[in-house]
Scaffold this active site. Structure first.
Site, short mmCIF file in Angstrom:
data_model
loop_
_atom_site.label_atom_id
_atom_site.label_comp_id
_atom_site.label_asym_id
_atom_site.label_seq_id
_atom_site.Cartn_x
_atom_site.Cartn_y
_atom_site.Cartn_z
N GLU A 22 -3.57 13.24 4.10
CA GLU A 22 -4.74 12.35 4.14
C GLU A 22 -5.18 12.11 5.59
OE1 GLU A 22 -5.06 8.34 1.97
OE2 GLU A 22 -5.18 7.75 4.08
N TYR A 23 -6.51 12.16 5.81
CA TYR A 23 -7.07 11.87 7.13
C TYR A 23 -8.10 10.76 6.98
CZ TYR A 23 -5.22 16.54 8.22
OH TYR A 23 -4.42 17.64 8.38
N PHE A 24 -8.23 9.93 8.02
CA PHE A 24 -9.31 8.93 7.97
C PHE A 24 -10.43 9.36 8.91
CE2 PHE A 24 -6.35 7.23 11.21
CZ PHE A 24 -7.22 6.98 12.26
N VAL A 25 -11.59 8.69 8.77
CA VAL A 25 -12.78 9.10 9.52
C VAL A 25 -12.74 8.50 10.93
CG1 VAL A 25 -15.30 9.02 9.56
CG2 VAL A 25 -14.10 9.16 7.39
N THR A 54 -10.64 9.64 3.73
CA THR A 54 -10.82 8.27 3.23
C THR A 54 -12.29 7.86 3.29
OG1 THR A 54 -10.46 7.29 5.40
CG2 THR A 54 -8.52 7.58 4.01
N TRP A 55 -12.59 6.76 2.62
CA TRP A 55 -13.96 6.25 2.55
C TRP A 55 -13.97 4.84 3.11
CZ3 TRP A 55 -18.34 8.70 1.14
CH2 TRP A 55 -19.48 7.92 0.94
P1 FAD Z 1 -8.88 -1.31 -9.31
O1 FAD Z 1 -7.99 -0.42 -10.07
O2 FAD Z 1 -10.26 -1.52 -9.80
O3 FAD Z 1 -8.15 -2.72 -9.16
C1 FAD Z 1 -8.70 -3.74 -8.33
C2 FAD Z 1 -8.09 -5.09 -8.70
O4 FAD Z 1 -8.58 -5.49 -9.98
C3 FAD Z 1 -6.56 -5.07 -8.85
O5 FAD Z 1 -6.06 -6.32 -8.45
C4 FAD Z 1 -6.36 -4.86 -10.34
O6 FAD Z 1 -5.12 -5.40 -10.74
C5 FAD Z 1 -7.53 -5.64 -10.92
N1 FAD Z 1 -8.03 -5.07 -12.18
C6 FAD Z 1 -8.16 -3.77 -12.50
N2 FAD Z 1 -8.67 -3.63 -13.74
C7 FAD Z 1 -8.87 -4.89 -14.20
C8 FAD Z 1 -9.37 -5.44 -15.44
N3 FAD Z 1 -9.76 -4.65 -16.45
N4 FAD Z 1 -9.42 -6.80 -15.57
C9 FAD Z 1 -9.02 -7.62 -14.56
N5 FAD Z 1 -8.53 -7.15 -13.38
C10 FAD Z 1 -8.46 -5.81 -13.21
N6 FAD Z 1 -9.64 1.66 0.25
C11 FAD Z 1 -10.76 2.04 0.93
O7 FAD Z 1 -11.58 1.19 1.23
N7 FAD Z 1 -10.98 3.34 1.28
C12 FAD Z 1 -10.11 4.34 0.96
O8 FAD Z 1 -10.35 5.50 1.28
C13 FAD Z 1 -8.91 3.99 0.25
N8 FAD Z 1 -8.01 4.92 -0.12
C14 FAD Z 1 -6.91 4.57 -0.86
C15 FAD Z 1 -6.02 5.56 -1.28
C16 FAD Z 1 -4.90 5.22 -2.05
C17 FAD Z 1 -3.96 6.31 -2.48
C18 FAD Z 1 -4.66 3.86 -2.39
C19 FAD Z 1 -3.44 3.49 -3.18
C20 FAD Z 1 -5.54 2.87 -1.97
C21 FAD Z 1 -6.67 3.21 -1.22
N9 FAD Z 1 -7.60 2.24 -0.80
C22 FAD Z 1 -8.72 2.61 -0.10
C23 FAD Z 1 -7.34 0.81 -1.07
C24 FAD Z 1 -7.99 0.35 -2.42
O9 FAD Z 1 -9.38 0.43 -2.32
C25 FAD Z 1 -7.54 -1.10 -2.62
O10 FAD Z 1 -6.17 -1.14 -2.89
C26 FAD Z 1 -8.34 -1.91 -3.63
O11 FAD Z 1 -7.98 -3.29 -3.46
C27 FAD Z 1 -8.06 -1.56 -5.08
O12 FAD Z 1 -8.62 -0.37 -5.42
P2 FAD Z 1 -8.34 0.26 -6.89
O13 FAD Z 1 -9.14 1.47 -6.97
O14 FAD Z 1 -6.89 0.33 -7.13
O15 FAD Z 1 -9.02 -0.89 -7.79
#
Ligand code: FAD
Length: 320
Positions: A22-25, A54-55
């Site tokens: 993974e690389y970041f921007v 990453t985004w």
């Molecule tokens: P979701 O799965 O939508 O979850 C978000 C929150 O809502 C969680 O607390 C979850 O428990 C809760 N939730 C989910 N579904 C429901 C539901 N149906 N009802 C109620 N609550 C619910 N961030 C960036 O900005 N840029 C990146 O490039 C980036 N890359 C990442 C790469 C990886 C591998 C990981 C693990 C994380 C990355 N993140 C990145 C961080 C991520 O955006 C955050 O962790 C964010 O807070 C949650 O994203 P998610 O897609 O898991 O969200």
């Protein structure tokens, strides 16, 4: 090519573990150029299955740079690329642009995420007509592009930090919703507690999710960064990490050496568990520590594997 297909193809011909970076921007033009050079060197040294970019949640200039980086890495450098895409605070038109750019550059892999709120805000509010959760973004991508993209989702072996009670069952339920919406693979949050991770994998499987689980591996470079990242992700640190690293915390070189050994032991245990055959390394845009991990795990390509690889020489190099 889709990551899922690539991993399956490899699995059928070899039992050797695979890996990705993974690389970041970067923030500057020079930083971007340096990153291309680094990607190229790391590719030539290790032939990763894919890389991802990453985004920057919320959009802005760095998001445009993400799409540029994805396009160049995929179509010019010839690296199999996965684009992270968040749906926090972004109008759907911006998501549409990003997906269209990825589509036209030949990128077939998206890691669909909700994103985090900006540093100065505790919570985030969806823009009007925007998405609330990552699963909404997944459904949207599916509705617009069908099966064109393999869609990755984020997994949290120690629960998502926002879940108030660290309710592991609920966290798994939300993960399952993302898979049911169309998620094809899981990339996890970094972690150090490998026993907990293996137990989590067994729960993921028991909950009926049979997609590839890809552990996110964070190299240890300095003691300060090691503690800060664990605290930021709210993940636990096993005693053996602290007892080995704390006494040498002021010697960065030694921390990297001992830290790499700890990560290598952790990766070996993951690979031995039977749940994992692919390691995803958070490079933090550095090349030494990730390559040290792969070298000590003894999974870098041998000379004959390198020579037999169809893409051992990057496409743009062939034209020189
Ligand atoms: P979701 O799965 O939508 O979850 C978000 C929150 O809502 C969680 O607390 C979850 O428990 C809760 N939730 C989910 N579904 C429901 C539901 N149906 N009802 C109620 N609550 C619910 N961030 C960036 O900005 N840029 C990146 O490039 C980036 N890359 C990442 C790469 C990886 C591998 C990981 C693990 C994380 C990355 N993140 C990145 C961080 C991520 O955006 C955050 O962790 C964010 O807070 C949650 O994203 P998610 O897609 O898991 O969200």
């Amino acid at each position: 090519m889709k990551i899922t297909e690539k991993l399956e193809q490899h699995r059928q011909s070899s039992s050797k573990p695979t890996y990705s970076f993974e690389y970041f921007v970067p923030k500057t033009t020079q930083g971007v150029q340096n990153l291309y050079d680094r990607m190229d060197r790391m590719y030539e040294a290790s032939l990763p299955q894919f890389i991802d970019i990453t985004w920057n949640a919320g959009g802005g200039r760095l998001s445009h740079l993400s799409t540029d980086l994805v396009a160049t890495a995929q179509s010019v450098l010839g690296l199999e690329t996965c684009m992270h895409l968040t749906c926090t605070n972004m109008p759907i038109s911006m998501i549409d642009d990003a997906l269209e750019n990825a589509y036209h550059s030949g990128c077939q892999n998206i890691l669909a995420l909700r994103g985090d709120p900006p540093r100065d805000a505790e919570n985030w509010t969806p823009v009007e007509g925007g998405f609330q959760y990552a699963k909404d973004l997944i459904k949207y991508i599916k509705s617009k592009y069908g099966d064109h993209f393999a869609i990755g989702v984020a997994g949290y072996p120690e629960c998502h930090p926002e879940l108030p009670t660290k309710d592991a069952k609920l966290d798994l339920e939300y993960l399952k919703q993302k898979i049911d919406a169309g998620g094809d693979f899981i990339i996890t949050q970094m972690f150090y507690d490998v026993d907990n991770f293996i137990n989590w994998c067994s729960q993921v499987r028991a909950a009926g999710m049979d997609v590839p689980i890809i552990p996110g591996i964070m190299p240890i470079t300095t003691y300060g960064a090691f503690l800060r990242r664990a605290q930021w992700g709210q993940i636990s640190i096993p005693e053996q990490f602290l007892s080995q690293l704390e006494p040498i915390k002021d010697d960065d070189e030694l921390v990297r050496d001992i830290g790499t050994n700890l990560i290598v032991q952790m990766c070996q245990k993951l690979l031995d568990s039977g749940y994992i055959s692919h390691l995803h390394i958070y490079t933090m845009n550095l090349e030494k520590a990730p390559l040290m991990i792969l070298e000590r795990l003894n999974i870098l390509p041998t000379e004959s594997e390198f020579n037999a690889h169809p893409l051992a020489v990057l496409p743009w190099r062939k034209s020189l």
